[in-house]
Design an enzyme around this catalytic site. Structure first.
Site, PDB file in Angstrom:
ATOM      1  CE  LYS A  60      -3.671  -2.725   0.884  1.00 24.07           C
ATOM      2  NZ  LYS A  60      -4.970  -3.154  -0.238  1.00 24.07           N
ATOM      3  CG  HIS A  63      -7.309 -10.084  -6.277  1.00 25.89           C
ATOM      4  ND1 HIS A  63      -8.688  -9.619  -6.405  1.00 25.89           N
ATOM      5  CD2 HIS A  63      -6.728  -9.561  -5.271  1.00 25.89           C
ATOM      6  CE1 HIS A  63      -8.681  -8.647  -5.498  1.00 25.89           C
ATOM      7  NE2 HIS A  63      -7.745  -8.676  -4.625  1.00 25.89           N
TER       8      HIS A  63
END
Length: 421
Positions: free
Chosen positions: A120, A239
């Site tokens: 992140k 994902h």
């Protein structure tokens, strides 16, 4: 109407019906039962002849079963809750590129869940700073770091630069720790050709794993990448971006257990499965139901966990579930107890949000995991004694103590939308 539209029927009688055997090829609804507690809702069981489906093609299977029927005006809503894939058909799929045991052997890591971290902020970092964040996380105790699902090849960070700096982070951290490390390099691209080009470059760099967004990328692309990964020794992380658009509403779409079965057939070594305790949707028993469908060879029918059919995968390798989304060190006992050893516990903000930095954040997670695994192996009840176990570990890990202080009040206590009832 649903059975007919998804097999041999149409809205009128056609003369070419006489040129084939409709009785052989048509779908059949063989049982109907009301939905408990709901008016005007029913569960319908439909069987299809195997000859209707192309071998080894999830794309064709879904085009038939969940095609036009979901747009019928006569239906207020329609949801595909489960599929039984007979062994005769499942054996036409090669499944995951490698499977759980081969991955453990490649990594030389046994007896505990694997630890991961999503870097992140997911967008905006330069490739060099991105690689630096990966290195700090991996040397701190992680097994994997990860590209977020929408990190592809944007102007601020082109894919080739990211791959190079992440590979450097992997090799430096391996040299320091003596452990095998990896980073999920997202190979998802606008075309299958570009996707394979990125996977080829990852293999040339010598990294152990690549990643694909299997719903936005599509099942054809996913199976194509699966074949490349199997032939070239790459693990494949999957994902599930976009899944909630399809599976979250209770009365329309399809349940994630169907998408999970489809992924196991199409191919992937990991797939995100929700956390039960984190920020994303997922009821405990329902989540454990499709986690078993991902990992186990044989799963008995169990309506209490949302499993409508007994499923026999025969010899198809299993897929490792990935728990990711809003989890931190206080969740570690519950995650260890819920998911067991064959899982990846993936902390993004729960690593990078540590007040001392990325490496201390990973050290905190690794200490918490090791403490929970040791306590479980000693016969302690993680569900009941989890907080006590974490507090005890804080006494000899200042990194864990700092993490516990930061996230002691962070909870995600929302009722799930999609429940078994």
């Amino acid at each position: 109407a649903v059975a007919a539209e998804s097999s041999t029927g149409t809205w009128t009688t056609v003369w070419t019906d006489g040129l084939t055997s409709l009785d052989r090829y048509k779908g059949r609804c063989y049982h109907i039962e009301p939905v408990a507690g709901e008016d005007n809702q029913w569960i319908c069981y439909v069987a299809y002849p195997l000859d209707l489906f192309e071998e080894g093609s999830v794309t064709n299977m879904f085009t038939s079963i969940v095609g036009n029927v979901f747009g019928f005006k006569a239906l207020r809503a329609l949801r595909l809750e489960d599929l039984r894939i007979p062994p005769t058909y499942s054996k036409t799929f090669q499944g995951p590129p490698h499977g759980i045991q081969v991955e453990r052997d490649k990594l030389n890591k046994y007896g505990r869940p694997l630890l991961g971290c999503t870097i992140k902020p997911k967008l905006g970092l330069s490739a060099k700073n991105y690689g630096r964040a990966c290195y700090e996380c991996l040397r701190g105790g992680l097994d994997f770091t990860k590209d977020d699902e929408n990190v592809n090849s944007q102007p601020f960070m082109r894919w080739r630069d990211r791959f190079v700096f992440c590979a450097e982070a992997i090799y430096k951290s391996q040299a320091e720790t003596g452990e095998i490390k990896g980073h999920y390099l997202n190979a998802t691209a606008g075309t299958c050709e570009e996707m394979i080009k990125r996977a080829v470059f990852a293999r040339e760099l010598g990294v152990p794993i690549v990643m694909h967004d299997y719903l936005t990328g599509g099942f054809t692309a996913n199976t194509t990448l699966r074949h490349y990964c199997r032939d070239n020794g790459l693990l494949l992380h999957i994902h599930r971006a976009m899944h909630a658009v399809i599976d979250r509403q209770k009365n329309h779409g399809m349940h994630f257990r169907v998408l999970a079965k489809a992924l196991r057939m199409s191919g992937g070594d990991h797939i995100h499965s929700g956390t039960v305790v984190g920020k994303l949707e997922g009821e405990r028993e329902m989540t454990l139901g499709f986690v078993d469908l991902l990992r186990d060879d044989f799963i008995e029918k169990d309506r209490a966990r949302g499993i409508f059919f007994t499923q026999d995968w025969v010899s198809m390798p299993g897929v490792i579930p990935v728990a990711s989304g809003g989890i931190h060190v206080w969740h570690m006992p519950a995650l260890t107890e819920i998911f067991g050893d064959d899982s990846v516990l993936q902390f993004g903000g729960g690593t990078l949000g540590h007040p001392w930095g990325n490496a201390p954040g990973q050290a905190a997670n690794r200490v918490a995991l090791e403490a929970c695994v040791q306590a479980r192996n000693e016969g302690r009840d993680l569900a009941r004694e989890g907080n006590e176990i974490i507090r005890a570990a804080c006494k000899w890990s200042p990194e864990l103590a700092a993490a516990c202080e930061v996230w002691k009040a962070i909870k995600f206590e929302f009722e799930p939308v999609d429940t078994i009832d």
